[in-house]
Write a protein that holds these residues in place. Structure first.
Motif, PDB file in Angstrom:
ATOM      1  N   THR A  42    -118.003  14.323-126.842  1.00 55.41           N
ATOM      2  CA  THR A  42    -116.655  14.839-126.608  1.00 55.41           C
ATOM      3  C   THR A  42    -116.712  16.109-125.776  1.00 55.41           C
ATOM      4  N   ASN A  43    -115.875  16.151-124.732  1.00 57.51           N
ATOM      5  CA  ASN A  43    -115.772  17.317-123.876  1.00 57.51           C
ATOM      6  C   ASN A  43    -114.300  17.524-123.572  1.00 57.51           C
ATOM      7  N   ASN A  44    -113.819  18.742-123.750  1.00 55.10           N
ATOM      8  CA  ASN A  44    -112.393  19.000-123.568  1.00 55.10           C
ATOM      9  C   ASN A  44    -111.928  18.741-122.147  1.00 55.10           C
ATOM     10  N   ASN A  45    -112.852  18.757-121.191  1.00 61.63           N
ATOM     11  CA  ASN A  45    -112.469  18.521-119.804  1.00 61.63           C
ATOM     12  C   ASN A  45    -112.737  17.091-119.365  1.00 61.63           C
ATOM     13  N   ASN A  46    -113.122  16.258-120.279  1.00 60.07           N
ATOM     14  CA  ASN A  46    -113.343  14.840-119.988  1.00 60.07           C
ATOM     15  C   ASN A  46    -112.222  14.012-120.598  1.00 60.07           C
ATOM     16  N   ILE A  47    -111.599  13.186-119.786  1.00 60.74           N
ATOM     17  CA  ILE A  47    -110.617  12.216-120.293  1.00 60.74           C
ATOM     18  C   ILE A  47    -111.374  10.928-120.544  1.00 60.74           C
ATOM     19  N   ARG A  48    -111.540  10.591-121.792  1.00 61.92           N
ATOM     20  CA  ARG A  48    -112.378   9.452-122.176  1.00 61.92           C
ATOM     21  C   ARG A  48    -111.538   8.180-122.179  1.00 61.92           C
ATOM     22  N   ILE A  49    -112.004   7.197-121.422  1.00 58.12           N
ATOM     23  CA  ILE A  49    -111.278   5.938-121.245  1.00 58.12           C
ATOM     24  C   ILE A  49    -112.133   4.796-121.768  1.00 58.12           C
ATOM     25  N   LEU A  50    -111.546   3.966-122.604  1.00 56.22           N
ATOM     26  CA  LEU A  50    -112.257   2.827-123.187  1.00 56.22           C
ATOM     27  C   LEU A  50    -111.762   1.532-122.555  1.00 56.22           C
ATOM     28  N   ILE A  51    -112.691   0.705-122.115  1.00 54.50           N
ATOM     29  CA  ILE A  51    -112.349  -0.588-121.523  1.00 54.50           C
ATOM     30  C   ILE A  51    -113.227  -1.668-122.150  1.00 54.50           C
ATOM     31  N   LYS A  52    -112.778  -2.894-122.027  1.00 61.00           N
ATOM     32  CA  LYS A  52    -113.567  -4.019-122.524  1.00 61.00           C
ATOM     33  C   LYS A  52    -114.810  -4.174-121.666  1.00 61.00           C
ATOM     34  N   LYS A  53    -115.939  -4.428-122.314  1.00 57.49           N
ATOM     35  CA  LYS A  53    -117.179  -4.573-121.557  1.00 57.49           C
ATOM     36  C   LYS A  53    -117.063  -5.761-120.599  1.00 57.49           C
ATOM     37  N   PRO A  54    -117.270  -5.521-119.292  1.00 52.66           N
ATOM     38  CA  PRO A  54    -117.070  -6.601-118.313  1.00 52.66           C
ATOM     39  C   PRO A  54    -118.252  -7.574-118.282  1.00 52.66           C
ATOM     40  N   LYS A  55    -117.961  -8.773-117.825  1.00 53.21           N
ATOM     41  CA  LYS A  55    -119.017  -9.745-117.572  1.00 53.21           C
ATOM     42  C   LYS A  55    -119.687  -9.394-116.230  1.00 53.21           C
ATOM     43  N   PRO A  56    -120.874  -9.932-115.950  1.00 50.73           N
ATOM     44  CA  PRO A  56    -121.569  -9.584-114.696  1.00 50.73           C
ATOM     45  C   PRO A  56    -120.752  -9.873-113.442  1.00 50.73           C
ATOM     46  N   PHE A  57    -119.861 -10.865-113.504  1.00 51.31           N
ATOM     47  CA  PHE A  57    -119.085 -11.219-112.321  1.00 51.31           C
ATOM     48  C   PHE A  57    -117.777 -10.428-112.220  1.00 51.31           C
ATOM     49  N   GLU A  58    -117.494  -9.562-113.178  1.00 47.11           N
ATOM     50  CA  GLU A  58    -116.290  -8.722-113.125  1.00 47.11           C
ATOM     51  C   GLU A  58    -116.660  -7.384-112.491  1.00 47.11           C
ATOM     52  N   LYS A  59    -116.804  -7.412-111.170  1.00 47.43           N
ATOM     53  CA  LYS A  59    -117.343  -6.278-110.439  1.00 47.43           C
ATOM     54  C   LYS A  59    -116.410  -5.067-110.433  1.00 47.43           C
ATOM     55  N   VAL A  98    -118.433 -34.235-123.746  1.00 46.69           N
ATOM     56  CA  VAL A  98    -117.569 -33.077-123.930  1.00 46.69           C
ATOM     57  C   VAL A  98    -118.326 -31.907-124.544  1.00 46.69           C
ATOM     58  N   SER A  99    -119.210 -32.179-125.500  1.00 39.93           N
ATOM     59  CA  SER A  99    -119.902 -31.095-126.201  1.00 39.93           C
ATOM     60  C   SER A  99    -120.697 -30.214-125.242  1.00 39.93           C
ATOM     61  N   ASN A 100    -121.371 -30.816-124.257  1.00 40.08           N
ATOM     62  CA  ASN A 100    -122.116 -30.024-123.275  1.00 40.08           C
ATOM     63  C   ASN A 100    -121.181 -29.324-122.297  1.00 40.08           C
ATOM     64  N   LEU A 101    -120.084 -29.985-121.959  1.00 38.57           N
ATOM     65  CA  LEU A 101    -119.116 -29.375-121.049  1.00 38.57           C
ATOM     66  C   LEU A 101    -118.556 -28.082-121.644  1.00 38.57           C
ATOM     67  N   LEU A 102    -118.304 -28.086-122.942  1.00 41.98           N
ATOM     68  CA  LEU A 102    -117.736 -26.916-123.595  1.00 41.98           C
ATOM     69  C   LEU A 102    -118.735 -25.770-123.705  1.00 41.98           C
ATOM     70  N   LYS A 103    -119.966 -25.990-123.254  1.00 44.74           N
ATOM     71  CA  LYS A 103    -120.977 -24.934-123.221  1.00 44.74           C
ATOM     72  C   LYS A 103    -121.150 -24.350-121.822  1.00 44.74           C
ATOM     73  N   GLU A 104    -120.432 -24.873-120.852  1.00 39.52           N
ATOM     74  CA  GLU A 104    -120.550 -24.399-119.466  1.00 39.52           C
ATOM     75  C   GLU A 104    -119.758 -23.107-119.306  1.00 39.52           C
ATOM     76  N   ASP A 105    -120.469 -21.992-119.207  1.00 44.63           N
ATOM     77  CA  ASP A 105    -119.811 -20.703-119.059  1.00 44.63           C
ATOM     78  C   ASP A 105    -119.660 -20.348-117.589  1.00 44.63           C
ATOM     79  N   TYR A 106    -119.090 -19.180-117.341  1.00 41.50           N
ATOM     80  CA  TYR A 106    -118.847 -18.760-115.966  1.00 41.50           C
ATOM     81  C   TYR A 106    -120.146 -18.602-115.182  1.00 41.50           C
ATOM     82  N   GLU A 107    -121.186 -18.102-115.830  1.00 43.86           N
ATOM     83  CA  GLU A 107    -122.450 -17.915-115.119  1.00 43.86           C
ATOM     84  C   GLU A 107    -122.965 -19.231-114.551  1.00 43.86           C
ATOM     85  N   LYS A 108    -122.926 -20.273-115.363  1.00 45.04           N
ATOM     86  CA  LYS A 108    -123.400 -21.582-114.923  1.00 45.04           C
ATOM     87  C   LYS A 108    -122.503 -22.158-113.837  1.00 45.04           C
TER      88      LYS A 108
END
Length: 644
Positions: free
Chosen positions: A35-52, A308-318
């Motif tokens: 914590t630093n009084n001169n820092n405005i701390r901003i919280l964001i959702k951790k991005p995926k590798p492709f969320e540049k 279908v079971s394998n298809l539902l495992k296809e994430d963005y990286e793949k």
């Protein structure tokens, strides 16, 4: 001239120092030591590798630009931005040893962990500003609340943790934003809590050697044709004789929901005008949605070659890998993914909207933590700068983020942006946007979106795997219509219950009448007929409680039932206590009993009345002080929701 060069050198040195010293962490969520009084701390959702857009490098650059552009701002010149990723504790496991009614919400581990992290930090003062998407903002706000989620995540009314910006920012300050995005940042269309920060929407990307998809007519640009390896005409298909040319990242829960809703909207032809006419009845069983549910499953089966079971495992990286390597020629993604594709200089891509231009939008908002210890004026000014037109243009130019502009406005800066990003502005003007929260909001009894987001992916996964159309139909019907048991929805079990209650009431009324008729009989006089009559009135009144509980439609009725319960139970217990006391007194004071004086009911009756009045007064005070609200209980995903 020399002065300008000297100033530029100083700014560059300042930016270098900030880049060197600013720290972005994904592991120190909630750590007060930074914590630093001169820092405005901003919280964001951790991005995926492709969320540049939210990479550490880009956030460092944004922090540098923020400081350099506010050197003359009296409120902000001494403040810098400090970004942190909201990341759950890997050592903390989700408590799955919960009752069945709670455990059904914990299937999507990743999203549950994100909710736990964000909700925990919202209730603390560790962070000053949050960047939240529309799937989270006000997602718990609904007329009918879910007590299971509130107990598990330990919250109620998340918006109460936000700073209300209505008194700080007026609508005129937000006129360059899209009106729909501004409205979605307000609670009940009045109180402003979220400032528009970023926009995103669904697109199809394709390699430029493919025929221009945006030039195809709606009759050709269909979901079915997208599965055709030869689509579109002239498509070089010698490498793809079996597998479809389309890539879908269905392991992503949000993408699965988006795909289903866009497919459903296409088949139902849910244009904005048509949605208003249907009044959100498109999921009701009367509108026969089962045909589209089955059609969607057949579509996925065809796409996956029945795996279908394998298809539902296809994430963005793949999916990204197969698309970038040209194993697939068309990919369903989001407009913000263009920033990721730019990291591959040899890729030449184009984009188009999904069939019939139906596209789910994602809105991100900047929200100020109401628990922050920093000066509200500083935080509001920082929020204003971060969501300003200038800052949005900077992020669009440097990080390829998508501004929340109203692209139809006659604004020179917006027009200049649209000239440089014509494909985005054209898509925004052409698309028939779908807001998920609005899509699932039929009336005040529809469940909140947080509950929908936790339940729906599991329901869709189960349906795609087992094909149980009745279960998925019940799920959507229950999402849109929380069950209110009334004359029109009573089933055989409630008929049995009502019949037993009716017989009981008739029996008690008959006894009450006989007691009153024979009130002077010596056997009855011992136990005092007046107390027997009061107890019977209490029993008859209490018998109607189950009926009242199945007709709760407002907090007022909750209060009525609460007061009705106090009166009914008091009328049952206190007269019986008086009767017992009367009999006890007779048999312990036989030699002193005088039936004419000592056993007079006057004082006992006054005591019962006083206790009843005290109970009513206390109950009334509780009704005025304590908040009453309507909640749901659900046993399984496809079972009816019950209002309590």
């Amino acid at each position: 001239m020399y002065c300008f060069i000297f100033q530029a050198i100083l700014i560059n040195i300042l930016i270098f120092l900030i880049n060197y010293s600013t720290k972005i962490t994904a592991n120190e969520v909630g750590d007060k030591t930074l914590t630093n009084n001169n820092n405005i701390r901003i919280l964001i959702k951790k991005p995926k590798p492709f969320e540049k857009q939210y990479s550490e490098e880009n956030l460092l650059a944004l922090s540098s630009y923020f400081l350099s552009s506010n050197v003359n701002n009296t409120l902000l010149k001494n403040y810098r931005l400090e970004f942190h990723y909201c990341e759950s504790d890997d050592n903390k496991k989700i408590d799955r040893q919960q009752p069945k009614a709670t455990s059904i919400y914990l299937k999507d581990t990743e999203y549950v962990q994100y909710l736990e992290c964000t909700i925990q930090e919202l209730k603390s003062n560790h962070y000053d500003i949050f960047i939240l998407d529309d799937k989270f903002l006000f997602s718990d706000s609904s007329f009918v609340e879910n007590i299971r989620l509130e107990e598990y995540f330990k919250f109620r009314h998340l918006y109460k943790n936000f700073l209300n910006l209505t008194t700080y920012i007026n609508d005129g300050d937000l006129e360059y934003h899209h009106p729909r995005v501004v409205m979605d940042g307000k609670l009940d269309k009045h109180s402003l809590y979220g400032l528009p920060f970023e926009l995103d929407f669904d697109l199809f990307y394709y390699h430029n050697e493919v025929q221009k998809l945006e030039n195809l007519s709606p009759e050709i640009m269909t979901w079915e044709n997208l599965l055709n390896p030869n689509f579109p005409n002239g498509f070089p298909h010698h490498e793809f004789e079996v597998k479809p040319s389309l890539a879908l990242p269905l392991a992503d829960k949000n993408e699965l929901i988006h795909l289903f809703i866009e497919y459903f909207s296409d088949k139902k032809d849910l244009t904005s005008e048509r949605k208003q006419k249907l009044n959100a009845n498109y999921f009701d069983k009367d509108s026969n949605p089962e045909k589209i549910y089955n059609s969607f499953r057949e579509y996925i089966l065809k796409y996956s070659n029945s795996d279908v079971s394998n298809l539902l495992k296809e994430d963005y990286e793949k999916v990204f890998s197969s698309f970038i390597n040209k194993e697939k020629k068309i990919m369903k993604g989001r407009a913000s993914h263009f920033a990721y594709f730019k990291t591959f200089p040899n890729l030449t891509l184009s984009s188009t909207l999904p069939p019939k231009n139906f596209s789910v939008i994602t809105e991100k908002y900047l929200v100020i933590n109401g628990h922050s210890e920093k000066d509200e004026r500083v935080l509001v000014e920082a929020a204003r700068v971060l969501t300003s037109k200038k800052m949005q243009l900077y992020r669009a130019q440097q990080f390829d983020s998508i501004p929340t502009f109203d692209v139809t406005r006659n604004d020179p800066e917006i027009k200049e942006y649209c000239t440089a990003h014509s494909y985005l502005c054209t898509s925004q003007q052409q698309m028939d946007l779908i807001s998920l929260k609005s899509m699932f909001k039929k009336n005040k009894f529809s469940i909140n979106f947080m509950e929908i987001r936790l339940l729906l992916p599991t329901a869709l996964y189960n349906f795609l795997l087992d094909g149980n159309v009745k279960a998925i139909s019940n799920t959507f019907d229950n999402i849109m219509n929380v069950t209110l048991y009334n004359i029109g929805t009573v089933n055989v079990y409630f008929l049995i219950l009502y019949s037993i209650m009716a017989i009981f009431v008739i029996f008690m009324v008959a006894i009450l009448f006989m007691v009153y008729k024979n009130r002077d009989h010596p056997y009855l006089k011992v136990i005092s007929p007046i107390f027997c009559i009061l107890a019977h009135i209490g029993l008859i009144s209490n018998a109607f409680t189950p009926i009242l509980l199945t007709h709760i439609t407002s907090p007022f009725i909750c209060k009525f039932i609460y007061l009705h319960g106090i009166i009914s139970r008091t009328l049952i217990i206190m007269p019986l206590f008086a009767v017992v006391f009367r009999i006890f007194y007779i048999y312990t004071n036989k030699s002193k009993v005088n039936f004419g004086e000592k056993l007079a009911d006057k004082y006992l009756f006054i005591g019962v009345v006083v206790i009843l009045l005290v109970g009513i007064i206390i109950g009334t005070i509780v009704m005025c002080v304590k908040e009453f609200y309507v909640v749901t209980l659900v046993i399984s995903i496809s079972d009816p929701y019950i209002i309590l």
